[in-house]
Write an enzyme that holds these catalytic residues in place. Structure first.
Site, PDB file in Angstrom:
ATOM      1  N   GLU A 131       0.829  -1.206   0.000  1.00 17.31           N
ATOM      2  CA  GLU A 131       0.000   0.000   0.000  1.00 17.31           C
ATOM      3  C   GLU A 131       0.865   1.259   0.000  1.00 17.31           C
ATOM      4  OE1 GLU A 131      -3.055   2.475   2.820  1.00 17.31           O
ATOM      5  OE2 GLU A 131      -3.096   0.287   3.027  1.00 17.31           O
ATOM      6  N   SER A 229       0.329  -9.405   6.812  1.00 17.45           N
ATOM      7  CA  SER A 229      -0.881  -8.581   6.856  1.00 17.45           C
ATOM      8  C   SER A 229      -0.691  -7.485   7.895  1.00 17.45           C
ATOM      9  CB  SER A 229      -2.098  -9.444   7.225  1.00 17.45           C
ATOM     10  OG  SER A 229      -3.186  -8.638   7.618  1.00 17.45           O
ATOM     11  N   ASN A 231      -2.729  -5.107   8.994  1.00 16.54           N
ATOM     12  CA  ASN A 231      -3.803  -4.916   9.979  1.00 16.54           C
ATOM     13  C   ASN A 231      -3.823  -6.039  11.003  1.00 16.54           C
ATOM     14  OD1 ASN A 231      -6.288  -6.822   9.340  1.00 16.54           O
ATOM     15  ND2 ASN A 231      -5.468  -6.195   7.358  1.00 16.54           N
TER      16      ASN A 231
END
Length: 318
Positions: A131, A229, A231
């Site tokens: 991201e 990941s 999160n």
């Protein structure tokens, strides 16, 4: 023989967010509409179970567009991509579908707006995360400065003498840690422009709030998710910070650290935004085989967010 009792507290909300759900649907519906194979640049979301299931249906995951044949669809992952990626696809006359989460796309548009307004941009995020690579790639190299920690924020020196600054954030950060970084930047640069609406996404915020609720009631916590990941890893950090003694990240039930949980009577279970509910059920089933379990859900908030599919896939039924 009487089995030991265990109480399992399930965090709510947990698991899939609207952006992840949309991205997976995009791959599944593209397979229906165009047939296998459909290529996906990078993991569509950070979860091996999800990726392997899509592979079984005919999705092929690759690192770069150069790995994609010219005559098949290619999908960009939910994390977003640098502008150079669709530009390359267009130059090669490839058919592509962008599965970038709309909340990540919002950050991309903010970067462009700040650049247009002549503001120097700081991105709060983790170096190397897809991201972050995608967001920094919305502008030319060097036009967005990455800040990862409070120390980075303390040491940051603007390039612009006029001090026109703005900050953005990765959508999957620790809410508390990001608040500290923002506070440092705001103290040093009082006129720094903030996002019009919080960049950390609703799902990240809600899952961290839910795990805080669990941590005060549990001896141990399992976070179901992948080590890559963001999160999911933040959920582990939040639970530890609250003071829960036994916190573990597990990808599947086979990863449950039974020895570490031996003395835990109440175990909290949550799942990162890219982990399907199937894996939660797999973990609770594993406990039920060993113990006499009572399962309760701890509801912090309810979510009703959905995102539209790309126009070319809206009317595809699986």
């Amino acid at each position: 023989m009487t089995r030991e009792k265990r109480t399992l507290l399930l965090a709510a909300p947990r698991g899939f967010c609207a952006g992840v759900d949309r991205a997976i649907q995009i791959v599944e519906k593209a397979l229906v509409k165009y047939g296998a194979p459909v290529y996906v640049r990078h993991e569509i979301v950070h979860n091996r179970y999800v990726v392997e299931n899509l592979e079984k249906k005919g999705a092929v995951f690759v690192d770069e567009l150069s790995d994609v044949p010219a005559d098949v669809p290619v999908i960009f992952s939910a994390h977003g991509v640098a502008k150079s990626v669709p530009a390359e696809a267009e130059a090669k006359k490839m058919f592509f579908i962008d599965a970038t989460c709309p909340l990540v796309s919002k950050v991309h548009r903010e970067a462009e707006r700040h650049k247009k307004d002549g503001q120097e941009i700081i991105l709060i995020g983790h170096k190397g995360h897809p991201e972050v690579i995608g967001t920094m790639g919305q502008l030319a190299a060097g036009e967005i400065s990455l800040v990862e920690t409070v120390a980075d924020a303390e040491n940051f020196e603007p390039k612009n003498i006029d001090g026109k600054l703005a900050y953005l954030t990765q959508t999957t950060l620790s809410v508390d840690e990001t608040r500290d970084i923002v506070a440092t930047l705001s103290r040093r640069f009082p006129s720094i422009a903030a996002p019009k609406k919080e960049d950390i996404c609703y799902a990240t915020t809600n899952r961290q709030a839910a795990v805080k609720e669990l941590a005060s009631q549990c001896d141990g916590i399992l976070v179901i998710g992948a080590p890559n990941s963001s999160n999911s890893m933040r959920l582990v950090e939040v639970a530890k910070k609250i003071g829960c003694q036994h916190v573990s990240l597990v990808q599947r039930a086979t990863d449950i650290p039974w020895d570490n949980l031996q003395g835990c009577q109440t175990i909290g279970i949550t799942a990162g935004a890219s982990a399907p509910e199937t894996l939660v059920e797999e973990v609770t089933d594993a406990f039920a085989k060993r113990y006499d379990v009572t399962i309760k859900e701890v509801v912090k908030t309810e979510e009703h967010v959905t995102f539209k599919l790309p126009r070319e896939l809206e009317n595809v039924s699986e």
